[in-house]
Design a protein around this motif. Structure first.
Motif, mmCIF file in Angstrom:
data_model
loop_
_atom_site.group_PDB
_atom_site.id
_atom_site.type_symbol
_atom_site.label_atom_id
_atom_site.label_comp_id
_atom_site.label_asym_id
_atom_site.label_seq_id
_atom_site.Cartn_x
_atom_site.Cartn_y
_atom_site.Cartn_z
ATOM 1 N N LEU A 1 0.805 -1.225 0.000
ATOM 2 C CA LEU A 1 0.000 0.000 0.000
ATOM 3 C C LEU A 1 0.840 1.278 0.000
ATOM 4 O O LEU A 1 0.491 2.234 -0.703
ATOM 5 N N PRO A 2 1.956 1.362 0.754
ATOM 6 C CA PRO A 2 2.762 2.584 0.655
ATOM 7 C C PRO A 2 3.260 2.852 -0.767
ATOM 8 O O PRO A 2 3.263 4.009 -1.220
ATOM 9 N N ALA A 3 3.680 1.798 -1.468
ATOM 10 C CA ALA A 3 4.115 1.978 -2.858
ATOM 11 C C ALA A 3 2.951 2.401 -3.743
ATOM 12 O O ALA A 3 3.107 3.216 -4.661
ATOM 13 N N ARG A 4 1.773 1.853 -3.457
ATOM 14 C CA ARG A 4 0.587 2.236 -4.232
ATOM 15 C C ARG A 4 0.255 3.711 -4.018
ATOM 16 O O ARG A 4 -0.091 4.437 -4.958
ATOM 17 N N LEU A 5 0.358 4.177 -2.796
ATOM 18 C CA LEU A 5 0.109 5.592 -2.517
ATOM 19 C C LEU A 5 1.091 6.479 -3.274
ATOM 20 O O LEU A 5 0.716 7.525 -3.812
ATOM 21 N N LEU A 6 2.363 6.062 -3.333
ATOM 22 C CA LEU A 6 3.346 6.836 -4.083
ATOM 23 C C LEU A 6 3.013 6.835 -5.564
ATOM 24 O O LEU A 6 3.061 7.887 -6.224
ATOM 25 N N ALA A 7 2.694 5.666 -6.098
ATOM 26 C CA ALA A 7 2.391 5.570 -7.528
ATOM 27 C C ALA A 7 1.233 6.485 -7.907
ATOM 28 O O ALA A 7 1.293 7.206 -8.922
ATOM 29 N N GLU A 8 0.183 6.483 -7.095
ATOM 30 C CA GLU A 8 -0.975 7.324 -7.404
ATOM 31 C C GLU A 8 -0.649 8.804 -7.238
ATOM 32 O O GLU A 8 -1.130 9.651 -7.999
ATOM 33 N N TRP B 1 16.542 9.340 -1.441
ATOM 34 C CA TRP B 1 15.631 8.765 -0.440
ATOM 35 C C TRP B 1 14.578 9.810 -0.115
ATOM 36 O O TRP B 1 14.855 11.016 -0.121
ATOM 37 N N ALA B 2 13.345 9.334 0.120
ATOM 38 C CA ALA B 2 12.282 10.243 0.523
ATOM 39 C C ALA B 2 11.515 9.630 1.676
ATOM 40 O O ALA B 2 11.239 8.421 1.671
ATOM 41 N N PRO B 3 11.139 10.431 2.675
ATOM 42 C CA PRO B 3 10.440 9.897 3.847
ATOM 43 C C PRO B 3 8.979 9.568 3.605
ATOM 44 O O PRO B 3 8.397 8.769 4.325
ATOM 45 N N GLU B 4 8.363 10.198 2.601
ATOM 46 C CA GLU B 4 6.959 9.928 2.307
ATOM 47 C C GLU B 4 6.645 10.364 0.884
ATOM 48 O O GLU B 4 7.498 10.909 0.183
ATOM 49 N N ALA B 5 5.420 10.083 0.424
ATOM 50 C CA ALA B 5 5.079 10.217 -0.988
ATOM 51 C C ALA B 5 5.226 11.643 -1.514
ATOM 52 O O ALA B 5 5.742 11.857 -2.614
#
Length: 366
Positions: free
Chosen positions: A131-138, A220-224
């Motif tokens: 889900l974290p990767a999905r949030l980034l992708a969107e 590196w990034a801490p969040e989307a």
């Protein structure tokens, strides 16, 4: 020592043991009320209501990115916190995650008129927390990037093949558990070897990104939002020439990581047998409790191996501290970890780095 109701280690909710989920500096206060409404729907396992909440939030004026990260993302973080506090079962956690995944798919947003470039987003091999990767992708799609989202546990060879075929400008890799750092390192170096820069994210790399830098990631990034901002600021630096893992981590020459990994089953078996003598309560365990204890021990050995890989005792100590909190929440004495650590140290008497890491964890727990 057993968590009894804890999930299998590959099913753990998407949260890490070394720090809390980073929050974006940009917050919309209106999102809090909508996150509470979505939480009520998710907690009731009511998918239709959850879809209505997201649609209503958009109709009320929240932009799609805010709904994605500050409503859906915030609820998913709360799911992990509730599981850790033993207020949500594994089944309930899975149901909540499935609903959040569904509402992401249903989130309405305008399609960008032009694209900024191609980005591949994937979880490293063996990483199930998608889900974290999905949030980034969107988020990246909303910002105008053409995104190839590959989902959970992507084998490195398949990832490289995809990059060759699509010509991605950047690869973004996600990992939630620090036990994935060795395979993440392999993925980083393999993608860089074909000339494509790599950005990483997820709490596996440390709340401050320390292990991302150590493994040679290009960013590196801490969040989307931070990841999207970094990509919008300009291309990542071209990766350095192909290299081996030991070039980034010279301490691997002592073979402690390799040997602990190869003998992990023996370490778990011998520790489990020794615990029956040092932790008398285990003698009354049923088969299910013994199986759970073996899984807990296997997880401990995995995190010890990860700490050896990056040569950082904090990784192991923070994991053990988190484990102690989980055990306490489930009514299991956290002190039951100490005999297990003592037995591991005895088996690893010829491994100075491993013994030092275990000693630091024992001191913290004591």
């Amino acid at each position: 020592m057993t968590t009894t109701s804890a999930p299998h280690r590959d099913e753990e909710p998407a949260r890490h043991h070394i720090g809390s989920r980073p929050a974006s500096a940009r917050r919309d206060e209106r999102a809090v009320a909508w996150a509470d409404k979505l939480w009520s729907s998710v907690r009731a396992a009511d998918e239709h209501s959850a879809l209505d909440v997201v649609g209503d939030a958009r109709a009320a004026g929240l932009d799609a990115e805010t709904v994605l990260l500050e409503v859906i993302g915030a609820v998913q973080h709360r799911v992990g916190a509730e599981w850790a506090a033993n207020r949500m079962s594994v089944v309930e956690e899975h149901a909540a995650t499935a609903i959040n995944d569904r509402v992401i798919a249903a989130l309405s947003a305008d399609r960008p008129a032009t694209f900024l470039g191609r980005v591949t987003v994937a979880c490293v091999d063996k990483e199930w927390h998608a889900l974290p990767a999905r949030l980034l992708a969107e988020t990246l799609r909303l910002r105008g990037w053409q995104v190839g989202y590959l989902g959970a546990q992507v084998p490195t060879a398949h990832l490289v093949s995809h990059v060759h075929r699509t010509g991605a400008d950047t690869v973004c890799l996600s990992a939630a558990l620090s036990t994935r750092l060795p395979v993440a390192h392999a993925a980083i170096t393999a993608v860089q070897a074909v000339g494509t820069p790599v950005m990483v994210g997820g709490l596996a790399f440390g709340a401050d990104g320390r292990w991302a830098r150590q493994l040679g990631a290009d960013a590196w990034a801490p969040e989307a939002r931070a990841a999207a901002d970094r990509l919008a600021a300009g291309p990542l630096p071209r990766p350095r020439a192909p290299h081996q893992a030991i070039d980034d981590l010279p301490h691997l020459a002592d073979q402690e990581f390799t040997l602990v990994t190869r003998t992990s089953r023996t370490l778990v078996r011998e520790t489990l047998q020794g615990l029956e003598q040092r932790f008398p309560a285990m003698r009354g365990y049923d088969d299910d409790q013994r199986e759970r204890t073996a899984e807990d021990l296997a997880h401990i050995v995995e995190f010890l191996a990860a700490a050896l890989y990056v040569d950082d005792e904090d990784l192991f100590t923070h994991f053990l501290t988190w484990t102690a909190e989980i055990l306490t929440a489930r009514g299991v004495p956290a002190g039951s970890l100490l005999p297990a650590l003592e037995l591991l140290a005895e088996q690893l008497r010829d491994f100075p780095r491993a013994r030092g890491i275990i000693a630091a964890a024992r001191e913290t727990l004591a």
